[in-house]
Design a protein around this motif. Sequence first.
Motif, PDB file in Angstrom:
ATOM      1  N   PHE A  90       5.687  -7.070   2.404  1.00 21.83           N
ATOM      2  CA  PHE A  90       5.149  -7.977   1.397  1.00 21.83           C
ATOM      3  C   PHE A  90       3.789  -7.470   0.930  1.00 21.83           C
ATOM      4  CE2 PHE A  90       2.713 -11.534  -0.178  1.00 21.83           C
ATOM      5  CZ  PHE A  90       3.620 -12.218  -0.962  1.00 21.83           C
ATOM      6  N   ARG A  91       3.668  -7.251  -0.369  1.00 23.44           N
ATOM      7  CA  ARG A  91       2.410  -6.771  -0.923  1.00 23.44           C
ATOM      8  C   ARG A  91       1.747  -7.893  -1.712  1.00 23.44           C
ATOM      9  NH1 ARG A  91       5.463  -2.226  -4.174  1.00 23.44           N
ATOM     10  NH2 ARG A  91       6.983  -3.909  -4.094  1.00 23.44           N
ATOM     11  N   CYS A  92       0.622  -8.367  -1.257  1.00 23.65           N
ATOM     12  CA  CYS A  92      -0.085  -9.420  -1.973  1.00 23.65           C
ATOM     13  C   CYS A  92      -0.933  -8.792  -3.067  1.00 23.65           C
ATOM     14  CB  CYS A  92      -0.976 -10.215  -1.023  1.00 23.65           C
ATOM     15  SG  CYS A  92      -1.937 -11.497  -1.869  1.00 23.65           S
ATOM     16  N   THR A  93      -0.659  -9.141  -4.309  1.00 22.03           N
ATOM     17  CA  THR A  93      -1.434  -8.581  -5.417  1.00 22.03           C
ATOM     18  C   THR A  93      -2.481  -9.572  -5.914  1.00 22.03           C
ATOM     19  OG1 THR A  93       0.188  -9.317  -7.059  1.00 22.03           O
ATOM     20  CG2 THR A  93       0.492  -7.131  -6.129  1.00 22.03           C
TER      21      THR A  93
ATOM     22  N   GLN B   2      10.210  -2.186   1.154  1.00 24.35           N
ATOM     23  CA  GLN B   2       9.322  -2.976   0.325  1.00 24.35           C
ATOM     24  C   GLN B   2      10.055  -4.190  -0.239  1.00 24.35           C
ATOM     25  OE1 GLN B   2       5.858  -0.640  -1.194  1.00 24.35           O
ATOM     26  NE2 GLN B   2       6.120  -1.864   0.649  1.00 24.35           N
ATOM     27  N   LEU B   3       9.356  -5.307  -0.246  1.00 21.13           N
ATOM     28  CA  LEU B   3       9.840  -6.512  -0.898  1.00 21.13           C
ATOM     29  C   LEU B   3       9.384  -6.448  -2.352  1.00 21.13           C
ATOM     30  CD1 LEU B   3      11.395  -8.466   0.781  1.00 21.13           C
ATOM     31  CD2 LEU B   3       9.324  -9.727   1.237  1.00 21.13           C
ATOM     32  N   GLU B   8       6.763 -12.362  -4.498  1.00 23.94           N
ATOM     33  CA  GLU B   8       5.413 -12.922  -4.552  1.00 23.94           C
ATOM     34  C   GLU B   8       5.263 -13.840  -5.770  1.00 23.94           C
ATOM     35  OE1 GLU B   8       2.318 -10.203  -5.585  1.00 23.94           O
ATOM     36  OE2 GLU B   8       0.722 -11.513  -4.885  1.00 23.94           O
ATOM     37  N   TYR B 125      12.627 -12.554  12.105  1.00 26.81           N
ATOM     38  CA  TYR B 125      11.895 -12.526  10.826  1.00 26.81           C
ATOM     39  C   TYR B 125      12.446 -13.602   9.899  1.00 26.81           C
ATOM     40  CZ  TYR B 125      10.764 -10.619   6.156  1.00 26.81           C
ATOM     41  OH  TYR B 125      10.353 -10.437   4.849  1.00 26.81           O
TER      42      TYR B 125
END
Lengths: 162, 162
Positions: A90-93, B2-3, B8, B125
Amino acid sequence: MQLGKGVEWTTHICTVLAILPEQAGISVDALAEFFEVPSAYLAKQMQLLRRAGIVASVRGKGGGYRLARAVDAISLLDIVNAIDGPTPAFRCTEIRQNGPCGLKREDCTKPCEIAAAFSAAEQVYRDALAAKSLASIMQEAAMNSSPEHLLGIAQWVGREAG
Amino acid sequence: MQLGKGVEWTTHICTVLAILPEQAGISVDALAEFFEVPSAYLAKQMQLLRRAGIVASVRGKGGGYRLARAVDAISLLDIVNAIDGPTPAFRCTEIRQNGPCGLKREDCTKPCEIAAAFSAAEQVYRDALAAKSLASIMQEAAMNSSPEHLLGIAQWVGREAG
DNA sequence: CTTAATTGGATATATTTTATCCGGATATAG
DNA sequence: CTATATCCGGATAAAATATATCCAATTAAG
């Protein structure tokens, strides 16, 4: 969200390298044949394992790969981090800072609740992988396999390791 | 591993839709502006949410999206499954059946120990994501935000919902 | 009934990630 | 010293993801 094939391949391969005699090695081509996987791609995965310090390599004729440390000191997380990278899924932007109602940067002292929830879930995943060692996988596999099968593998390894 | 960014984006968007009055809707363009994300791509993600039954849509002038159920009945796992798909990250290709020492298909009654270990880790998870509802995220966000910020969002939503 | 706003769905393009190949470096054996 | 086996790392191809575009279908308002 997919894990590359390399993770599956190299984990199986580590279980084979685990029964090698000290100091001996097995070549990428031999390992690729053992599992019928493309040797060119496997070669790249093995380099990732080496850079991560999981396996050691010896160049030149008679060379090959072997485990760099004991099976109880190698976890599934080690392998995933080596092959797939340690980047969180999960990439928080920080889109909470965007748009007409965006928060100002200086007001973002606490992490975004959404990012925190995903990070926490990933953490339990990583914890589970970290808790599973190559040693425990091999023990389970030994219990579930026939003696003939285990013997066959040991003989193949003995031949390839010369 | 990668998600996609859509996870998000849509999670944040669900928290905005959550404070909509009953029966009202917000358009994709408005939502895209709210977070400064590309509206064309967001439109695709919203359709995935709709097909998963997380949001409902109304066509035509004055239409838009709203949540299809209560915030405590929407989990992060629901969103991930809708946007990213329910496919497990680890794909077992049964390479234990390959090569010179491969197991015969009929001897593979028990699942591969390696696949089982990865599946177990993924399960914890998913359990963690399933246990986290939109309601709990909104509660945390409310506690961490200033009253002015919350008011600003409510006013924006009121304007857009007409 | 006409116009404007909106979702729905298909398609095209760009970017990134994953998978594969190839030439060069290195070591061993004869 | 030459031939062979092997790892090393960059170049290339294929696939997945992300983004944009277009038009038809639908609904509301004037």
